[in-house]
Design a protein around this motif. Sequence first.
Motif, PDB file in Angstrom:
ATOM      1  N   ASP A   1       5.082  12.474  -3.996  1.00 22.91           N
ATOM      2  CA  ASP A   1       4.651  11.121  -4.336  1.00 22.91           C
ATOM      3  C   ASP A   1       5.007  10.148  -3.220  1.00 22.91           C
ATOM      4  N   VAL A   2       3.991   9.521  -2.651  1.00 18.46           N
ATOM      5  CA  VAL A   2       4.164   8.489  -1.626  1.00 18.46           C
ATOM      6  C   VAL A   2       3.606   7.189  -2.191  1.00 18.46           C
ATOM      7  N   VAL A   3       4.398   6.137  -2.188  1.00 14.54           N
ATOM      8  CA  VAL A   3       3.955   4.883  -2.801  1.00 14.54           C
ATOM      9  C   VAL A   3       3.277   3.949  -1.808  1.00 14.54           C
ATOM     10  N   GLY A   4       3.317   4.297  -0.515  1.00 15.73           N
ATOM     11  CA  GLY A   4       2.637   3.465   0.463  1.00 15.73           C
ATOM     12  C   GLY A   4       2.578   4.131   1.819  1.00 15.73           C
ATOM     13  N   ALA A   5       1.445   3.988   2.505  1.00 13.93           N
ATOM     14  CA  ALA A   5       1.255   4.504   3.865  1.00 13.93           C
ATOM     15  C   ALA A   5       0.768   3.356   4.732  1.00 13.93           C
ATOM     16  N   LEU A   6       1.404   3.170   5.895  1.00  9.68           N
ATOM     17  CA  LEU A   6       1.101   2.031   6.758  1.00  9.68           C
ATOM     18  C   LEU A   6       0.778   2.502   8.171  1.00  9.68           C
ATOM     19  N   PRO A   7      -0.433   3.025   8.415  1.00 11.12           N
ATOM     20  CA  PRO A   7      -0.822   3.450   9.764  1.00 11.12           C
ATOM     21  C   PRO A   7      -1.225   2.233  10.606  1.00 11.12           C
TER      22      PRO A   7
ATOM     23  N   GLY B   1       5.857  -7.807   3.927  1.00  6.20           N
ATOM     24  CA  GLY B   1       5.374  -8.440   2.707  1.00  6.20           C
ATOM     25  C   GLY B   1       4.648  -7.465   1.805  1.00  6.20           C
ATOM     26  N   TRP B   2       3.841  -6.600   2.412  1.00  8.47           N
ATOM     27  CA  TRP B   2       3.070  -5.618   1.638  1.00  8.47           C
ATOM     28  C   TRP B   2       4.001  -4.636   0.926  1.00  8.47           C
ATOM     29  N   VAL B   3       5.035  -4.138   1.637  1.00  2.00           N
ATOM     30  CA  VAL B   3       5.971  -3.202   1.037  1.00  2.00           C
ATOM     31  C   VAL B   3       6.732  -3.858  -0.109  1.00  2.00           C
ATOM     32  N   ALA B   4       7.207  -5.064   0.112  1.00  2.00           N
ATOM     33  CA  ALA B   4       7.920  -5.784  -0.954  1.00  2.00           C
ATOM     34  C   ALA B   4       7.044  -5.944  -2.188  1.00  2.00           C
ATOM     35  N   GLN B   5       5.786  -6.254  -1.976  1.00  2.00           N
ATOM     36  CA  GLN B   5       4.867  -6.419  -3.104  1.00  2.00           C
ATOM     37  C   GLN B   5       4.646  -5.098  -3.823  1.00  2.00           C
ATOM     38  N   ARG B   6       4.482  -4.012  -3.061  1.00  2.00           N
ATOM     39  CA  ARG B   6       4.278  -2.698  -3.679  1.00  2.00           C
ATOM     40  C   ARG B   6       5.484  -2.310  -4.525  1.00  2.00           C
ATOM     41  N   LEU B   7       6.678  -2.530  -4.006  1.00  2.00           N
ATOM     42  CA  LEU B   7       7.886  -2.137  -4.711  1.00  2.00           C
ATOM     43  C   LEU B   7       8.141  -3.001  -5.933  1.00  2.00           C
ATOM     44  N   ALA B   8       7.690  -4.245  -5.875  1.00  2.00           N
ATOM     45  CA  ALA B   8       7.858  -5.143  -7.017  1.00  2.00           C
ATOM     46  C   ALA B   8       6.977  -4.738  -8.175  1.00  2.00           C
TER      47      ALA B   8
END
Length: 324
Positions: free
Chosen positions: A203-209, A317-324
């Motif tokens: 499980d990966v909750v976010g990928a940032l290429p 910002g994107w990671v913080a939003q995903r984790l929230a």
Amino acid sequence: MALFDLPLEALREYRSSVREPHDFDAFWEATIAETREAAWAARVEPVDTGLTLVNVSDVTFSGFAGDEIRAWWTVPADREPTAVIVEFIGYSGGRGLAHEVSNWPLAGYAHLTVDTRGQGWGHWRSGHTADPHGSGSAVPGVMTRGIEDPSTYYYRRVYADALRALETARELAPGLPLLITGVSQGGGLTIAAAGLAAMNGIDVVGALPDVPFLCDFPRATTITDNNPYREIATYLAGHRGRVEQTYATLAYFDGVNFARRASAPTLFSTALMDPTCPPSTVFGAFNAWGSDEKDIEVYPFNDHEGGGSYQRAVQLGWVAQRLA
């Protein structure tokens, strides 16, 4: 560098013509099974960096064929991390030195900075991981090492290492949300790791290429004269009878084919004046991404530096939003 690729409107509709090998999944299932059979427990040794806000450890884990892969594990010193960020490195670079700390641990995340085997010759960041496997005729660099066959190609080992990096991060911080990121080659490895993770139930909750490399090889190798893609063209100029076989090999490693399998939410970036990783090749992977939860930051007047620190701010910002 002026605009040289498709207009942005066309980029958003672009679909790569890269073929997908009929045994793509079977090839990677066999590769990962072989890699896991040779796996051994990671070694973790704390490092005294002189830094007080983070704790750093030297991690050695098993990659393809049980080869040693090095990484830095950096965590906040005064709090428990809230997620794990696995970061892959750009072409020619390595993991660098232990005190070269990124924004990620300062934002409260555990951070695994992964060496790329056989690289780290770039003056900007040194590496500490060898690639003990040989190669036939190849152009200087790593793009054509073992390219005669998918089973011997250099990036087979590197992509297997990338999945093992995710598994190692899971072992170091069980239960924490897992994200993947990287710039250029690191972006290409992010895409490959995201696809392999989905294929292997990780499980990966976010990928940032970020301005990713290793995507849409048929277009990339004919639209730009910049290295590293140029290494492939140089090889084919000398090996005139190997064009078909070379592209057949590369299809097993094309980011477009991994993007189709990825299931994690993603944030890409591209620069419209980037001749190193042309924007159409980035959009080739982005438009093929297997999740509808996807977005891309476009920098119209930038070269391969892309968004730089501006993009990192967007990512935070994107990671913080995903984790929230």
